[in-house]
Design an enzyme around this catalytic site. Structure first.
Site, PDB file in Angstrom:
ATOM      1  CE  LYS A   1      66.827 -46.275 -82.558  1.00  0.00           C
ATOM      2  NZ  LYS A   1      67.846 -45.460 -82.995  1.00  0.00           N
TER       3      LYS A   1
ATOM      4  CB  CYS B   1      59.215 -31.359 -84.806  1.00  0.00           C
ATOM      5  SG  CYS B   1      58.864 -30.901 -82.816  1.00  0.00           S
TER       6      CYS B   1
ATOM      7  CD  GLU C   1      56.852 -34.310 -81.726  1.00  0.00           C
ATOM      8  OE1 GLU C   1      56.936 -33.486 -83.001  1.00  0.00           O
ATOM      9  OE2 GLU C   1      57.322 -34.077 -81.186  1.00  0.00           O
TER      10      GLU C   1
ATOM     11  CD  GLU D   1      60.039 -31.945 -90.302  1.00  0.00           C
ATOM     12  OE1 GLU D   1      60.283 -33.542 -90.966  1.00  0.00           O
ATOM     13  OE2 GLU D   1      59.959 -31.456 -89.119  1.00  0.00           O
TER      14      GLU D   1
HETATM   15  P1  NAI Z   1      64.562 -41.045 -88.264  1.00  0.00           P
HETATM   16  O1  NAI Z   1      63.065 -40.907 -88.053  1.00  0.00           O
HETATM   17  O2  NAI Z   1      64.720 -42.070 -89.597  1.00  0.00           O
HETATM   18  O3  NAI Z   1      64.717 -40.913 -86.528  1.00  0.00           O
HETATM   19  C1  NAI Z   1      64.702 -40.538 -85.692  1.00  0.00           C
HETATM   20  C2  NAI Z   1      64.702 -42.093 -84.679  1.00  0.00           C
HETATM   21  O4  NAI Z   1      63.938 -43.307 -85.059  1.00  0.00           O
HETATM   22  C3  NAI Z   1      65.784 -41.911 -84.613  1.00  0.00           C
HETATM   23  O5  NAI Z   1      66.648 -42.424 -83.402  1.00  0.00           O
HETATM   24  C4  NAI Z   1      66.426 -43.428 -85.442  1.00  0.00           C
HETATM   25  O6  NAI Z   1      67.648 -44.038 -85.208  1.00  0.00           O
HETATM   26  C5  NAI Z   1      64.940 -43.990 -85.406  1.00  0.00           C
HETATM   27  N1  NAI Z   1      64.425 -44.904 -86.649  1.00  0.00           N
HETATM   28  C6  NAI Z   1      65.039 -44.740 -87.738  1.00  0.00           C
HETATM   29  N2  NAI Z   1      64.339 -45.894 -88.653  1.00  0.00           N
HETATM   30  C7  NAI Z   1      63.285 -46.468 -88.074  1.00  0.00           C
HETATM   31  C8  NAI Z   1      62.936 -47.502 -87.689  1.00  0.00           C
HETATM   32  N3  NAI Z   1      62.665 -47.968 -89.199  1.00  0.00           N
HETATM   33  N4  NAI Z   1      62.124 -48.095 -87.254  1.00  0.00           N
HETATM   34  C9  NAI Z   1      62.174 -47.758 -85.565  1.00  0.00           C
HETATM   35  N5  NAI Z   1      63.125 -46.004 -85.294  1.00  0.00           N
HETATM   36  C10 NAI Z   1      63.443 -46.041 -86.858  1.00  0.00           C
HETATM   37  O7  NAI Z   1      64.509 -39.635 -88.358  1.00  0.00           O
HETATM   38  P2  NAI Z   1      66.389 -39.038 -89.599  1.00  0.00           P
HETATM   39  O8  NAI Z   1      66.458 -39.622 -90.134  1.00  0.00           O
HETATM   40  O9  NAI Z   1      67.449 -38.352 -88.494  1.00  0.00           O
HETATM   41  O10 NAI Z   1      65.656 -37.451 -89.808  1.00  0.00           O
HETATM   42  C11 NAI Z   1      64.705 -37.509 -91.902  1.00  0.00           C
HETATM   43  C12 NAI Z   1      63.668 -36.208 -91.007  1.00  0.00           C
HETATM   44  O11 NAI Z   1      63.157 -36.335 -90.425  1.00  0.00           O
HETATM   45  C13 NAI Z   1      64.412 -34.827 -90.739  1.00  0.00           C
HETATM   46  O12 NAI Z   1      64.951 -33.912 -91.701  1.00  0.00           O
HETATM   47  C14 NAI Z   1      62.973 -34.086 -90.497  1.00  0.00           C
HETATM   48  O13 NAI Z   1      62.725 -33.744 -91.696  1.00  0.00           O
HETATM   49  C15 NAI Z   1      62.915 -35.545 -90.191  1.00  0.00           C
HETATM   50  N6  NAI Z   1      62.873 -35.173 -88.502  1.00  0.00           N
HETATM   51  C16 NAI Z   1      62.034 -35.208 -87.889  1.00  0.00           C
HETATM   52  C17 NAI Z   1      61.860 -35.004 -86.167  1.00  0.00           C
HETATM   53  C18 NAI Z   1      60.557 -34.342 -85.461  1.00  0.00           C
HETATM   54  O14 NAI Z   1      60.864 -33.906 -83.947  1.00  0.00           O
HETATM   55  N7  NAI Z   1      59.410 -34.340 -85.621  1.00  0.00           N
HETATM   56  C19 NAI Z   1      63.090 -35.086 -85.527  1.00  0.00           C
HETATM   57  C20 NAI Z   1      64.254 -36.080 -85.997  1.00  0.00           C
HETATM   58  C21 NAI Z   1      63.758 -36.236 -87.734  1.00  0.00           C
END
Ligand code: NAI
Ligand code: MG
Length: 514
Positions: free
Chosen positions: A219, A327, A293, A424
């Site tokens: 996804k 990240c 991650e 972050e």
């Molecule tokens: P997120 O963790 O919500 O999204 C990442 C992925 O998880 C997306 O594909 C999303 O659709 C999916 N997702 C969301 N809720 C889920 C759930 N309950 N169960 C399974 N999958 C789910 O991150 P978001 O809201 O886009 O960003 C929020 C913060 O997270 C950012 O500001 C940043 O600080 C951090 N982040 C860190 C990343 C990294 O590479 N470590 C990447 C993206 C965000």
């Protein structure tokens, strides 16, 4: 026009904090090229590779593009213009179920039984097609996500192909990867990826899974699904057997349906720590294997004996690369007291030359923030830093009227207890602190809930080794930053997650070893 830092005192904040406020004025089209930095007069140079964006993207299940059962679609926009690019199918639990069944069938009937040598041929073919289409994919990545073409073209896409090539090479040599052990595939892998490196994260996850004989339900993130669907077209073109990779688009609900599906053997997630923790709880006791991650708050540590110009370049690319949507971004800077003023002056001069604007322009250094939500998060966290007493430094630069933008910035006078030193930010904002001794440096660097990466800048090899042994971070770069290679493992300590991706360790995450 000369670039100057404008110092003013902001109301409702610590009166001692001097704040430089960016001037966000509208720029007439004829002056756009003088927009940022104002140091050089480059003409715009937009990437001109033609791309075809479909008005609508369906789900990719069992080798075919299929409409979602709900009939629902959501928009994907270009964050640099706020214009709609396409409609993306919203997969519900029923669609995920069909995708998992198709992955299971493909695993049992075809892919799980296929020799490593044959699997490798498919991966090599996919890698070559990615190379052929890399300019087009880079433009799509930039349009859908907001990152600069310089980065998507020169960093993301070459790495995407490299991950497929690297894992293709292992497919028939897995027994040498794990001497004395017999590797077996796990079955069906559910993979959930974020928006900061859409195609690269897909490659990091799909390539090792397939090399080891697993099948996949992936996804992409809801703001950046388009390139994943073009990758699906590449899988078709490569003749990848039906159902080996299934791509379901949607938001958190679709992700939850993958996590909770009983017929999935492994979950791989990259994203926020909050969602990562929920996933770990949801699958506890189910026997599903898990790699996470998550976030980071990396410290870049500059010692007094470091080559300062080189260090400042590294710090700049460490935090302003990809708008800080990384990240492992070096979002904290620890400077040894003796060189503090020198480093700050150089940093201030350097960020005044960075160009913010049209991500498709080859001269642009800082593109668009991925979404309005992310922009608001950055603004809120920076404001908290100012309210808590830090000083904000931003070059005076005009930002485009439409789209989501944040200028390259840093905060000085940050203390370890400030939110800006702990949370972050995922934006182009650096928090600066000082230290006196190496002991103080690693204690400060380790003083966050995260542990993904760190950087050390010094002329002395012994100091590098001392710091590496003390830093609680999965990756430590020495006299460089943000360098990636498919052969080296990547992953975190503490709340940055567990498991490794990349290298032999990344393969182990997709195998059961007897
Ligand atoms: P997120 O963790 O919500 O999204 C990442 C992925 O998880 C997306 O594909 C999303 O659709 C999916 N997702 C969301 N809720 C889920 C759930 N309950 N169960 C399974 N999958 C789910 O991150 P978001 O809201 O886009 O960003 C929020 C913060 O997270 C950012 O500001 C940043 O600080 C951090 N982040 C860190 C990343 C990294 O590479 N470590 C990447 C993206 C965000
Ligand atoms: Mg988008």
């Amino acid at each position: 026009m000369k670039t100057k830092l404008k110092a003013v005192t902001r109301k409702n904040s610590n009166p001692r904090a001097l704040v430089a406020i960016p001037v966000q004025r509208a720029v007439p089209a004829k002056d756009r090229r003088l927009n940022f930095g104002d140091k050089w007069d480059y003409a715009p140079a937009p990437e001109s590779v033609p791309v075809k964006i479909q008005p609508r993207y369906e789900l990719f299940i069992n080798g075919k593009f299929t409409a979602p059962t709900s009939g629902k679609y959501f928009e994907s926009i270009n964050p640099a213009t706020e214009q709609k690019l396409s409609d993306i199918a919203a997969a519900n639990a029923a669609d995920v179920d069909v995708a998992v069944k198709s992955a299971r069938r493909a695993y049992e009937k075809v892919w799980g039984k296929m020799s490593g040598r044959e699997r490798g041929k498919y991966l090599y073919r996919i890698a070559r097609i990615i190379q052929e289409k890399s300019r087009e994919l880079a433009v799509l990545e930039t349009m859908d996500g907001g990152k600069t073409i310089k980065e998507s073209r020169d960093i993301d896409l070459p790495l995407v192909a490299a991950h497929f090539f690297y894992n293709a090479g292992w497919a028939d040599k897995l027994k040498y990867a794990f001497p004395g052990r017999t590797p077996h595939p796990l079955g069906v892998a559910g993979q959930i990826i974020p928006w900061n490196f859409p195609l690269l994260m897909a490659a990091w996850k799909i390539a090792p899974a397939l090399a080891c004989g697993n099948t996949v339900v992936l996804k992409p993130a809801e703001t950046t699904s388009i390139t994943a669907m073009h990758l699906a077209q590449i899988f078709q073109e490569a003749g990848l057997p039906e159902g080996v990779v299934n791509i379901v688009t949607g938001a958190g609900e679709t992700g939850t349906a993958i996590v909770n599906h009983p017929d999935i053997n492994k979950i791989a997630f990259t994203g926020s720590t909050e969602v990562g923790k929920n996933i770990a709880k949801a699958i506890a006791g189910t026997g599903k294997k898990l790699t996470l991650e998550l976030g980071g708050k990396a410290a870049n540590i500059i010692f007094g004996d470091a080559p300062i110009d080189q260090a400042v370049e590294g710090i700049v690319s460490g935090i302003y690369f990809n708008q800080g949507h990384v990240c492992c971004a070096g979002s904290r800077l620890l400077v040894q007291e003796g060189v503090y003023s020198k480093v700050i002056k150089k940093l201030r001069d350097r960020i005044a030359t960075l160009r913010v604007g049209n991500p498709l322009d080859k001269n642009t250094d800082i593109g668009a923030i991925n979404s309005r939500m992310q922009l608001e998060k950055i603004r809120e966290l920076v404001q908290s830093g100012v309210d808590e007493g830090a000083e904000l430094v931003q070059p005076r630069c005009a930002l485009p009227e439409k789209g989501y933008w944040y200028p390259p910035s840093f905060l000085t006078g940050v203390t370890a207890s400030h939110r800006i030193a702990q949370e972050e930010i995922f934006g182009p904002v650096l928090s600066v602190m000082t230290f006196r001794t190496p002991e103080e440096a690693f204690e400060r660097a380790n003083n966050t809930p995260y542990g993904l990466s760190a950087g050390v800048w010094t002329d002395k090899g012994s100091k590098i080794f001392k710091m590496i042994n003390k830093l609680r971070a999965g990756v430590v770069w020495a006299n460089t930053f943000n360098k990636f290679d498919p052969t080296s493992p990547f992953g975190g300590y503490k709340e940055s997650g567990f498991g490794r991706e990349g290298g032999v360790q990344g393969l182990a995450a997709y195998c059961r070893l007897d």
